[in-house]
Design a protein around this motif. Structure first.
Motif, PDB file in Angstrom:
ATOM      1  N   GLU A 301       0.775  -1.162   0.048  1.00 32.11           N
ATOM      2  CA  GLU A 301      -0.112  -0.111   0.082  1.00 32.11           C
ATOM      3  C   GLU A 301       0.916   1.301  -0.174  1.00 32.11           C
ATOM      4  O   GLU A 301       0.646   2.178  -0.513  1.00 32.11           O
ATOM      5  N   ALA A 304       2.637   1.522  -3.359  1.00 35.17           N
ATOM      6  CA  ALA A 304       1.320   2.088  -4.443  1.00 35.17           C
ATOM      7  C   ALA A 304       1.081   3.304  -4.456  1.00 35.17           C
ATOM      8  O   ALA A 304       1.121   4.284  -5.403  1.00 35.17           O
ATOM      9  N   LYS A 305       0.847   3.898  -2.877  1.00 34.17           N
ATOM     10  CA  LYS A 305       0.680   5.386  -2.752  1.00 34.17           C
ATOM     11  C   LYS A 305       2.027   6.435  -3.080  1.00 34.17           C
ATOM     12  O   LYS A 305       1.655   7.576  -3.947  1.00 34.17           O
ATOM     13  N   GLY A 308       2.476   5.741  -7.398  1.00 39.92           N
ATOM     14  CA  GLY A 308       1.153   5.938  -8.385  1.00 39.92           C
ATOM     15  C   GLY A 308       1.017   4.738  -9.082  1.00 39.92           C
ATOM     16  O   GLY A 308       0.707   5.030 -10.112  1.00 39.92           O
ATOM     17  N   LEU A 309       1.493   3.654  -8.506  1.00 40.08           N
ATOM     18  CA  LEU A 309       0.848   2.531  -9.082  1.00 40.08           C
ATOM     19  C   LEU A 309      -0.035   1.602  -8.492  1.00 40.08           C
ATOM     20  O   LEU A 309      -0.406   2.179  -7.193  1.00 40.08           O
ATOM     21  N   SER A 310      -0.484   0.627  -9.094  1.00 39.15           N
ATOM     22  CA  SER A 310      -1.660  -0.061  -8.607  1.00 39.15           C
ATOM     23  C   SER A 310      -1.095  -1.144  -7.768  1.00 39.15           C
ATOM     24  O   SER A 310      -0.221  -1.734  -7.975  1.00 39.15           O
ATOM     25  N   SER A 311      -1.949  -1.853  -6.645  1.00 36.10           N
ATOM     26  CA  SER A 311      -1.483  -2.802  -6.050  1.00 36.10           C
ATOM     27  C   SER A 311      -1.294  -4.028  -6.838  1.00 36.10           C
ATOM     28  O   SER A 311      -0.244  -4.783  -6.714  1.00 36.10           O
ATOM     29  N   GLU A 312      -2.237  -4.368  -8.056  1.00 37.65           N
ATOM     30  CA  GLU A 312      -1.941  -5.402  -8.866  1.00 37.65           C
ATOM     31  C   GLU A 312      -0.602  -5.254  -9.603  1.00 37.65           C
ATOM     32  O   GLU A 312       0.034  -6.350  -9.756  1.00 37.65           O
ATOM     33  N   GLU A 313      -0.284  -4.130 -10.165  1.00 37.29           N
ATOM     34  CA  GLU A 313       1.033  -3.946 -10.732  1.00 37.29           C
ATOM     35  C   GLU A 313       2.118  -4.251  -9.870  1.00 37.29           C
ATOM     36  O   GLU A 313       3.129  -4.960 -10.251  1.00 37.29           O
ATOM     37  N   GLU A 315       2.076  -6.254  -7.015  1.00 34.64           N
ATOM     38  CA  GLU A 315       1.638  -7.671  -6.817  1.00 34.64           C
ATOM     39  C   GLU A 315       2.744  -8.684  -7.891  1.00 34.64           C
ATOM     40  O   GLU A 315       3.088  -9.593  -7.768  1.00 34.64           O
ATOM     41  N   LYS A 316       2.602  -8.112  -9.018  1.00 28.51           N
ATOM     42  CA  LYS A 316       3.289  -8.802 -10.052  1.00 28.51           C
ATOM     43  C   LYS A 316       4.618  -8.927 -10.392  1.00 28.51           C
ATOM     44  O   LYS A 316       5.514  -9.532 -10.936  1.00 28.51           O
TER      45      LYS A 316
END
Length: 317
Positions: A301, A304-305, A308-313, A315-316
């Motif tokens: 988290e 991501a904050k 500026g990335l998503s959690s899904e990005e 996690e990969k």
């Protein structure tokens, strides 16, 4: 006949001893059988044998159909063997000119084959193309080619047997297949030292040497001097030259506009490519930072904050 000491002042373009352009003369002045000697001289010098003019064809009026509009042969001649010689004088650039050359030859062959004739009656065709525009790339002003059959593996030339030569009445395949001449008039830039070069010099610069012995040029001198023409012919010729100059200017302008448009597209493409490259670089940098932070145990988290990335990005990664 007008006084030959008179000078024409229109743009100081034509003076005493100046000869008119061959392309215009072919369509407007040299139309009688008595004038055919001029054409015969040019063709004979080029193909190195005596020829006889069969007919002159009007490029616009002699069209069998709308589809034949590009088959605009100006001169048709024959040599001592009865073979066909087509001569076209072309001022205007055409992108499909090579196809047009081939079509003209094919049409001439079929036109001279009577219905029911055997193929042995097919006549060889010579295609002579006098071009006042640059066709292709190359350093020469005169190009000549014909079809030859070469062994793909051994490189030998296909020849005929004695029996075939007697049966077909030809010595080799080249005696059947067409030959093409392309004269790029504007590329001639040398001193004329033989009859052919004298002819090319005239085609380009409207100059004929006072002591020329080139076949056809002596007769051209007698017929194609500007001041020998009637006032009506002079006006028509001046109009032709003016139109040609204007069309050339229009063409150069169009080519310049196309060049500038292409340069603009390329510049915009480069700018867009550079912008995309920078954006991709920044994205890759964020992913590398995220990968490093994740490897060091920073919560997803937080990464991501901060990036500026998503959690899904993340996690990969």
């Amino acid at each position: 006949m007008e006084n030959k000491s008179k000078k024409v002042k229109k743009g100081a373009r034509v003076i005493n001893g100046k000869y008119i352009r061959f392309d215009w003369a072919a369509k407007n002045i040299l139309r009688n059988k008595a004038d055919f000697v001029v054409f015969e001289g040019l063709i004979s010098v080029l193909v190195k044998e005596k020829v006889t003019i069969v007919e002159l064809l009007d490029t616009e009026s002699n069209q069998d159909s709308r589809d034949d509009k590009y088959n605009r042969v100006d001169i048709k001649a024959r040599n001592s063997k009865g073979e066909i010689i087509l001569v076209e004088i072309q001022q205007i650039r055409e992108v499909d000119y090579l196809q047009r050359m081939l079509y003209g030859v094919a049409k001439a062959i079929t036109e001279h084959m009577g219905r029911g004739m055997n193929y042995e009656h097919v006549k060889k065709v010579f295609s002579i193309n006098i071009l006042y525009f640059k066709l292709g790339e190359g350093t020469d002003y005169l190009y000549h080619g014909q079809t030859t059959l070469t062994g793909v593996h051994d490189g030998d030339m296909l020849s005929l047997t004695e029996h075939e030569r007697e049966d077909l009445r030809v010595v080799s395949p080249e005696d059947v297949f067409p030959e093409y001449y392309v004269i790029r008039v504007n590329e001639f830039d040398k001193l004329a030292t033989d009859p052919l070069e004298e002819w090319i010099r005239y085609l380009k610069d409207e100059y004929i040497s006072p002591d020329t012995t080139a076949p056809g040029l002596k007769e051209a001198k007698e017929r194609l001097e500007f001041l020998r023409m009637t006032p009506e012919q002079q006006r028509a010729y001046d109009h032709y030259i003016d139109t040609m100059v204007r069309d050339a200017d229009v063409y150069r302008t169009q080519m310049l506009e196309i060049k500038l448009a292409r340069e603009k597209v390329l510049a915009e493409g480069r700018a867009e490519g550079e912008a995309i490259g920078r954006a991709e670089g920044r994205a890759e940098e964020r992913l590398e930072n995220a990968r490093s932070l994740k490897a060091n145990g920073v919560p997803v988290e937080v990464i991501a904050k901060s990036l500026g990335l998503s959690s899904e990005e993340i996690e990969k990664l």
